[in-house]
Design an enzyme around this catalytic site. Structure first.
Site, PDB file in Angstrom:
ATOM      1  N   GLY A  59       0.819  -1.009   0.106  1.00 37.12           N
ATOM      2  CA  GLY A  59       0.071   0.078  -0.053  1.00 37.12           C
ATOM      3  C   GLY A  59       0.787   1.391  -0.136  1.00 37.12           C
ATOM      4  O   GLY A  59       2.084   1.214  -0.401  1.00 37.12           O
ATOM      5  N   ASN A  60       0.197   2.280   0.341  1.00 35.97           N
ATOM      6  CA  ASN A  60       1.121   3.633   0.491  1.00 35.97           C
ATOM      7  C   ASN A  60       0.440   4.459   1.596  1.00 35.97           C
ATOM      8  O   ASN A  60      -0.490   3.966   2.223  1.00 35.97           O
ATOM      9  CB  ASN A  60       0.881   4.410  -0.975  1.00 35.97           C
ATOM     10  CG  ASN A  60      -0.581   4.724  -1.319  1.00 35.97           C
ATOM     11  OD1 ASN A  60      -1.311   5.267  -0.580  1.00 35.97           O
ATOM     12  ND2 ASN A  60      -0.803   3.897  -2.504  1.00 35.97           N
ATOM     13  N   PHE A  61       1.009   5.863   1.828  1.00 35.33           N
ATOM     14  CA  PHE A  61       0.415   6.369   3.166  1.00 35.33           C
ATOM     15  C   PHE A  61      -0.498   7.554   2.736  1.00 35.33           C
ATOM     16  O   PHE A  61      -0.685   8.305   3.675  1.00 35.33           O
ATOM     17  CB  PHE A  61       1.933   7.043   3.499  1.00 35.33           C
ATOM     18  CG  PHE A  61       2.932   6.260   4.087  1.00 35.33           C
ATOM     19  CD1 PHE A  61       2.756   5.420   5.041  1.00 35.33           C
ATOM     20  CD2 PHE A  61       4.156   6.174   3.303  1.00 35.33           C
ATOM     21  CE1 PHE A  61       3.544   4.824   5.659  1.00 35.33           C
ATOM     22  CE2 PHE A  61       5.138   5.360   3.773  1.00 35.33           C
ATOM     23  CZ  PHE A  61       5.005   4.413   4.908  1.00 35.33           C
ATOM     24  N   SER A  62      -1.323   7.319   1.716  1.00 33.94           N
ATOM     25  CA  SER A  62      -2.132   8.091   1.350  1.00 33.94           C
ATOM     26  C   SER A  62      -3.603   8.285   2.560  1.00 33.94           C
ATOM     27  O   SER A  62      -3.955   7.016   3.035  1.00 33.94           O
ATOM     28  CB  SER A  62      -2.983   8.046   0.306  1.00 33.94           C
ATOM     29  OG  SER A  62      -4.204   8.778  -0.136  1.00 33.94           O
TER      30      SER A  62
ATOM     31  N   ALA B 256      -4.593   7.452  -4.493  1.00 33.15           N
ATOM     32  CA  ALA B 256      -3.188   7.047  -4.655  1.00 33.15           C
ATOM     33  C   ALA B 256      -3.093   5.480  -4.908  1.00 33.15           C
ATOM     34  O   ALA B 256      -3.358   4.805  -4.146  1.00 33.15           O
ATOM     35  CB  ALA B 256      -2.260   7.386  -3.650  1.00 33.15           C
TER      36      ALA B 256
END
Length: 402
Positions: A211-214, A279
Site C-alpha cells: 500500500g501507500n501512506f495516502s 493513490a
C-alpha cells in the site's frame, strides 16, 4: 439541498407557531441541523420543550441563560447568527418584520438576525387586513431590498375567520421553497461528480498488503467542496479513517485497485466530471496466497505485476467527461506532470511535489499546481486542503460545461 445545512429557525408570537414542530421535523428529515430562537411571546403558542426535543438542541429566547442568572451566562446572538447557513423566520409576524426592517433589536431573535451573515428567509403570518396594509407591504419590499427572501403567504381561512392571503405557508411548502431556491442558486446543481480518494491495498496474503501512506484527506475535501456547491457526488474511496463526509455524498468503499476500477467504470459514462485523487498502487503481487505466509525463512521475495492505470484506462474511454488526474512527484515535477497529462488523455492534472514544505501524506495542508490540456500552468500557495479543494473545483467550473 438541505443536507448538512445549519438552519436557525426564528419563531415569533403568532398562532401559526403551532406548525413549527412539523417544520422542524421536516427540516431534520432533509438532513439539516436545526436550532430554534423564539421571541418571548412565541412561547405562548408553542412550548420550547417541544422544539428542543425535536431539534435536539436547546431553544433560546433570552439574552441570558435563565437557569443561571447569577452566573452571567449569556446566549451569544453573534455565534448563533454565524453558526447558521440560513436563517428562517417562520412564522414572521407583522411586528417582528417591521422591527427587522427598521433595525430594532429588543429580543434575541432580532439580535441574531442583525448578526447573521447568511441568507435570510421569512414566511409572513398575519391576518388579511394586516397583510394588505400599505405599511406591511412596504416592510416586505424593504426587507427584499436588504436581500431577504420572502416565502409568500398562502390564500386560505385565517384565525379571524376571514379568507385571503396572510396564512403562513404550510411546513411542506416552506421546505420545498427552500430546496428549490437553493437549487436555483447552487452553481453545480445538476452536475454529476465522481471522485476517487485514499490508497489502495494490494493483498499478499489474508493479513499483509502492498500500500501507500495516502490518508484520503484531499479526495474527501474535493468531494465535500463539490457537494456543498450542489453537485451530485459519488466518492469511491480506498481504506481511510475518521474523515468527515457531506451527508449527500454517495460513498463506495473499495480496497484494491481492481475494485476501485470496477466501481468507477460502472459510473463513469454518466458523469460530468471525474477527479482521480486516489493513490492507486502501481504494482500488486503476482500471486495471492490463500493462507498467511509463515515467517520461517530468513529471506522472502514477492514477484510483482503492474496494476491497471485507472487514469490512463479512463482516458481511453473518455467521451464528454472532464477528466482530472493527480501527480505526486519528487523530482522534475512539472516535466513528469505534463507527460502524464498527455499520455493519459486528461483535461487537467493537479501536481503535488514532495519537495514543497507542507506537502506530505496525512498533512492538513497542500500546495498544488494545475496544468491544463494547453499546458497552461497555474500555481497556488500552500493552503489547507479544504481551500485547495475549493481552488480545484473553481478551476474546473471555469471549463465549459463543467
Amino acid at each position: 439541498m438541505l443536507a448538512g445545512k445549519h438552519i436557525l429557525l426564528g419563531v415569533t408570537g403568532g398562532i401559526a407557531a403551532y406548525k413549527t414542530p412539523s417544520l422542524v421535523r421536516l427540516l431534520k428529515k432533509e438532513g439539516a441541523q436545526v436550532k430554534v430562537v423564539m421571541t418571548p411571546d412565541a412561547r405562548e403558542f408553542v412550548a420550547p420543550l417541544t422544539l428542543s426535543v425535536l431539534s435536539e438542541h436547546p431553544v433560546y429566547w433570552t439574552f441570558t441563560q435563565e437557569e443561571s442568572p447569577d452566573q452571567g451566562l449569556w446566549n451569544n446572538h453573534v455565534h448563533l447568527g454565524r453558526w447558521a447557513d440560513l436563517l428562517l423566520i417562520a412564522p414572521a409576524t407583522a411586528n417582528t418584520l417591521s422591527k427587522m426592517a427598521n433595525g430594532a433589536c429588543d429580543n434575541l431573535l432580532l439580535a441574531a438576525y442583525l448578526s447573521a451573515e447568511c441568507p435570510v428567509y421569512f414566511a409572513p403570518a398575519m391576518d388579511l387586513d394586516m397583510h394588505e396594509h400599505p405599511a406591511t407591504q412596504g416592510t416586505f419590499e424593504k426587507l427584499k431590498e436588504f436581500g431577504n427572501i420572502i416565502i409568500p403567504s398562502e390564500h386560505g381561512e385565517l384565525a379571524s375567520g376571514l379568507v385571503g392571503p396572510g396564512r403562513m405557508a404550510e411546513p411542506e411548502n416552506i421546505v420545498a421553497f427552500l430546496i428549490n431556491d437553493l437549487k436555483a442558486k447552487a452553481p453545480l446543481y445538476g452536475k454529476r461528480y465522481l471522485v476517487t480518494a485514499g490508497p489502495t491495498f494490494e493483498l499478499i496474503d489474508p493479513v499483509r498488503y502492498i500500500g501507500n501512506f495516502s490518508s484520503g484527506k484531499m479526495g474527501y475535501a474535493i468531494a465535500n467542496a463539490a457537494a456543498r456547491l450542489g453537485a451530485e457526488v459519488v466518492l469511491v474511496s480506498g481504506p481511510t479513517k475518521d474523515l468527515s463526509l457531506h451527508p449527500s455524498i454517495n460513498k463506495i468503499s473499495t480496497v484494491t485497485g481492481s475494485e476501485m476500477l470496477e466501481a468507477v467504470l460502472g459510473l463513469y459514462q454518466a458523469q460530468d466530471v471525474v477527479i482521480l485523487c486516489a493513490a492507486v498502487a502501481d504494482f500488486k503481487p503476482k500471486e495471492l496466497h490463500e493462507h498467511k505466509i509463515k515467517s520461517k525463512t530468513e529471506s522472502f521475495s514477492i514477484e510483482l505485476s503492474p496494476t491497471v492505470d485507472i487514469a490512463a484506462y479512463l482516458g481511453q474511454e473518455k467521451l464528454n467527461q472532464i477528466l482530472v488526474g493527480f501527480a505526486l512527484e519528487t523530482q522534475d515535477a512539472l516535466i513528469h506532470a505534463k507527460s502524464k497529462l498527455k499520455k493519459k488523455n486528461l483535461d487537467l492534472i493537479v501536481l503535488n511535489s514532495l519537495e514543497d514544505r507542507g506537502v506530505a501524506f496525512g498533512a492538513d495542508t497542500n500546495k498544488i499546481t494545475i496544468i491544463d490540456r494547453d499546458e497552461n500552468v497555474q500555481a497556488y500557495d500552500l493552503k489547507s486542503k479544504d481551500l485547495v479543494a475549493e481552488d480545484i473545483i473553481e478551476y474546473i467550473r471555469n471549463i465549459k460545461d463543467a
